[in-house]
Design a protein around this motif. Sequence first.
Motif, mmCIF file in Angstrom:
data_model
loop_
_atom_site.group_PDB
_atom_site.id
_atom_site.type_symbol
_atom_site.label_atom_id
_atom_site.label_comp_id
_atom_site.label_asym_id
_atom_site.label_seq_id
_atom_site.Cartn_x
_atom_site.Cartn_y
_atom_site.Cartn_z
ATOM 1 N N LEU A 25 0.101 -5.164 -7.922
ATOM 2 C CA LEU A 25 -1.243 -5.636 -7.630
ATOM 3 C C LEU A 25 -1.609 -5.161 -6.234
ATOM 4 C CD1 LEU A 25 0.536 -8.237 -8.956
ATOM 5 C CD2 LEU A 25 -1.783 -9.128 -9.171
ATOM 6 N N THR A 26 -2.828 -4.686 -6.078
ATOM 7 C CA THR A 26 -3.264 -4.282 -4.751
ATOM 8 C C THR A 26 -4.648 -4.830 -4.442
ATOM 9 O OG1 THR A 26 -3.662 -2.395 -3.266
ATOM 10 C CG2 THR A 26 -4.207 -2.067 -5.581
ATOM 11 N N ASP A 27 -4.821 -5.162 -3.183
ATOM 12 C CA ASP A 27 -6.140 -5.480 -2.658
ATOM 13 C C ASP A 27 -6.979 -4.203 -2.713
ATOM 14 O OD1 ASP A 27 -8.158 -6.903 -1.143
ATOM 15 O OD2 ASP A 27 -7.480 -5.766 0.601
ATOM 16 N N VAL A 28 -8.283 -4.332 -2.508
ATOM 17 C CA VAL A 28 -9.176 -3.169 -2.595
ATOM 18 C C VAL A 28 -9.712 -2.772 -1.216
ATOM 19 C CG1 VAL A 28 -11.347 -2.305 -3.549
ATOM 20 C CG2 VAL A 28 -9.773 -3.613 -4.996
ATOM 21 N N ASP A 29 -10.517 -3.616 -0.614
ATOM 22 C CA ASP A 29 -11.172 -3.256 0.650
ATOM 23 C C ASP A 29 -10.146 -3.054 1.762
ATOM 24 O OD1 ASP A 29 -14.450 -4.253 0.443
ATOM 25 O OD2 ASP A 29 -13.027 -4.793 -1.116
ATOM 26 N N VAL A 114 -7.003 -6.659 -7.228
ATOM 27 C CA VAL A 114 -7.411 -8.050 -7.043
ATOM 28 C C VAL A 114 -8.167 -8.115 -5.729
ATOM 29 C CG1 VAL A 114 -6.641 -10.431 -6.989
ATOM 30 C CG2 VAL A 114 -5.300 -8.737 -8.247
ATOM 31 N N SER A 115 -9.477 -8.322 -5.819
ATOM 32 C CA SER A 115 -10.336 -8.110 -4.661
ATOM 33 C C SER A 115 -11.217 -9.299 -4.330
ATOM 34 C CB SER A 115 -11.224 -6.880 -4.928
ATOM 35 O OG SER A 115 -12.139 -6.690 -3.880
ATOM 36 N N GLY A 116 -11.381 -9.524 -3.039
ATOM 37 C CA GLY A 116 -12.385 -10.470 -2.569
ATOM 38 C C GLY A 116 -13.751 -9.824 -2.495
ATOM 39 N N GLY A 117 -13.835 -8.558 -2.953
ATOM 40 C CA GLY A 117 -15.100 -7.835 -3.007
ATOM 41 C C GLY A 117 -15.838 -8.113 -4.302
ATOM 42 N N PHE A 118 -16.416 -7.069 -4.899
ATOM 43 C CA PHE A 118 -17.356 -7.307 -5.992
ATOM 44 C C PHE A 118 -17.104 -6.419 -7.207
ATOM 45 C CE2 PHE A 118 -19.437 -8.020 -1.845
ATOM 46 C CZ PHE A 118 -19.472 -9.416 -1.920
ATOM 47 N N ARG A 177 10.156 -8.279 -10.539
ATOM 48 C CA ARG A 177 9.708 -6.895 -10.531
ATOM 49 C C ARG A 177 8.199 -6.819 -10.271
ATOM 50 N NH1 ARG A 177 13.525 -6.253 -14.967
ATOM 51 N NH2 ARG A 177 11.861 -6.087 -16.521
ATOM 52 N N THR A 178 7.705 -7.724 -9.434
ATOM 53 C CA THR A 178 6.288 -7.712 -9.052
ATOM 54 C C THR A 178 6.137 -7.216 -7.623
ATOM 55 O OG1 THR A 178 6.411 -10.047 -8.371
ATOM 56 C CG2 THR A 178 5.657 -9.585 -10.624
ATOM 57 N N VAL A 179 5.036 -6.497 -7.390
ATOM 58 C CA VAL A 179 4.751 -5.905 -6.082
ATOM 59 C C VAL A 179 3.305 -6.230 -5.729
ATOM 60 C CG1 VAL A 179 4.715 -3.781 -4.716
ATOM 61 C CG2 VAL A 179 6.248 -3.972 -6.701
ATOM 62 N N ALA A 180 3.054 -6.594 -4.483
ATOM 63 C CA ALA A 180 1.682 -6.837 -4.027
ATOM 64 C C ALA A 180 1.454 -6.097 -2.721
ATOM 65 C CB ALA A 180 1.423 -8.324 -3.836
ATOM 66 N N VAL A 181 0.275 -5.456 -2.619
ATOM 67 C CA VAL A 181 -0.078 -4.661 -1.445
ATOM 68 C C VAL A 181 -1.414 -5.164 -0.905
ATOM 69 C CG1 VAL A 181 -0.481 -2.337 -0.549
ATOM 70 C CG2 VAL A 181 1.038 -2.669 -2.528
ATOM 71 N N GLY A 182 -1.496 -5.383 0.390
ATOM 72 C CA GLY A 182 -2.755 -5.843 0.969
ATOM 73 C C GLY A 182 -2.819 -5.557 2.453
ATOM 74 N N ASP A 183 -3.948 -5.961 3.069
ATOM 75 C CA ASP A 183 -4.141 -5.677 4.495
ATOM 76 C C ASP A 183 -4.579 -6.884 5.307
ATOM 77 O OD1 ASP A 183 -7.362 -5.212 5.425
ATOM 78 O OD2 ASP A 183 -6.929 -5.432 3.305
ATOM 79 N N GLY A 184 -5.181 -7.899 4.670
ATOM 80 C CA GLY A 184 -5.781 -8.993 5.416
ATOM 81 C C GLY A 184 -5.080 -10.323 5.226
ATOM 82 N N ASN A 186 -6.222 -12.876 3.883
ATOM 83 C CA ASN A 186 -6.489 -13.427 2.557
ATOM 84 C C ASN A 186 -5.550 -12.868 1.494
ATOM 85 O OD1 ASN A 186 -7.901 -10.901 2.855
ATOM 86 N ND2 ASN A 186 -9.007 -11.360 0.962
ATOM 87 N N ASP A 187 -4.727 -11.884 1.850
ATOM 88 C CA ASP A 187 -3.719 -11.350 0.930
ATOM 89 C C ASP A 187 -2.355 -11.998 1.136
ATOM 90 O OD1 ASP A 187 -5.464 -9.379 -0.214
ATOM 91 O OD2 ASP A 187 -5.224 -8.189 1.616
ATOM 92 N N SER A 188 -2.227 -12.880 2.107
ATOM 93 C CA SER A 188 -0.916 -13.428 2.468
ATOM 94 C C SER A 188 -0.244 -14.163 1.319
ATOM 95 C CB SER A 188 -1.044 -14.353 3.681
ATOM 96 O OG SER A 188 -1.467 -13.648 4.826
ATOM 97 N N GLU A 189 -0.989 -14.986 0.600
ATOM 98 C CA GLU A 189 -0.383 -15.746 -0.489
ATOM 99 C C GLU A 189 0.043 -14.828 -1.628
ATOM 100 O OE1 GLU A 189 -2.407 -19.347 -1.725
ATOM 101 O OE2 GLU A 189 -3.399 -19.494 0.221
ATOM 102 N N MET A 190 -0.738 -13.820 -1.924
ATOM 103 C CA MET A 190 -0.395 -12.846 -2.966
ATOM 104 C C MET A 190 0.860 -12.075 -2.583
ATOM 105 S SD MET A 190 -2.705 -9.671 -4.469
ATOM 106 C CE MET A 190 -2.756 -8.738 -2.909
ATOM 107 N N VAL A 191 0.911 -11.602 -1.348
ATOM 108 C CA VAL A 191 2.052 -10.833 -0.867
ATOM 109 C C VAL A 191 3.315 -11.686 -0.847
ATOM 110 C CG1 VAL A 191 2.980 -9.808 1.262
ATOM 111 C CG2 VAL A 191 0.758 -9.082 0.381
ATOM 112 N N ALA A 192 3.174 -12.961 -0.482
ATOM 113 C CA ALA A 192 4.326 -13.859 -0.459
ATOM 114 C C ALA A 192 4.799 -14.211 -1.864
ATOM 115 C CB ALA A 192 3.976 -15.136 0.311
ATOM 116 N N ALA A 193 3.873 -14.246 -2.830
ATOM 117 C CA ALA A 193 4.231 -14.620 -4.200
ATOM 118 C C ALA A 193 5.004 -13.516 -4.921
ATOM 119 C CB ALA A 193 2.971 -14.958 -4.993
#
Length: 228
Positions: A25-29, A114-118, A177-184, A186-193
């Motif tokens: 799963l990756t963030d977008v913006d 998975v985005s906080g965008g639109f 076997r799950t991976v999460a990528v983000g920058d902000g 608001n991605d902390s919980e996803m990255v930690a999960a």
Amino acid sequence: MTDRDATSSPDSTDSRLPEGRLLLLTDVDSTLIRNEVIDLLADEAGCGTEVADVTARAMAGELDFEQSLRARVRLLAGLDVAALGRADARVTYTSGAAELMSALRAAGHATAIVSGGFTHFTDRFRRELGIDHAYANELEIVDGRLTGQVVGEVVGPGTKARLVRELAAAEGVPMSRTVAVGDGANDSEMVAAAALGVAFCAKPALRAVADVVIDEPDLRHVLPLLGL
């Protein structure tokens, strides 16, 4: 905890996950793309500086994400729907985005954005990059203009973390076997999960909880972490 800089050996294949099918799963913006789409829309609405300041504070974890998103979207009220297309034309994919998704698809792994965008933007990214799942906020549009509201639940930090578990179950992929990528922040919980959390050109709040930090803006540096 943070780990070594993943960009130190970008050509190696040092998988940090058990063998088998993965879910990424990756963030977008500012992750999959180099832009913040709400800032692009704010430029169209003539409130770019004000919105960009709130965006920066929200990504740093200084503001509640949902409240800050709703406040920023309210400033877009009355914007003509054609502005979405103009903002769309200014979006730039992050280097390596297409290569990352292509390699995952070729190896049979599952992917999600998975985005906080639109949704106007993420639906296109999903089609163009061959991504399996896409989740984002839906802008309310009435008579060809934005109302300044979003439709339904805001995709915020808790939603992102929940989607790691839900999509893993739906795809039959173990959480190991799950991976999460983000920058902000608001991605902390996803990255930690996720079993492997990647902070990509990230704010300090996310770097603090990620397993791996990548500071070079090229998503191909994720591939060695997956054994690809």
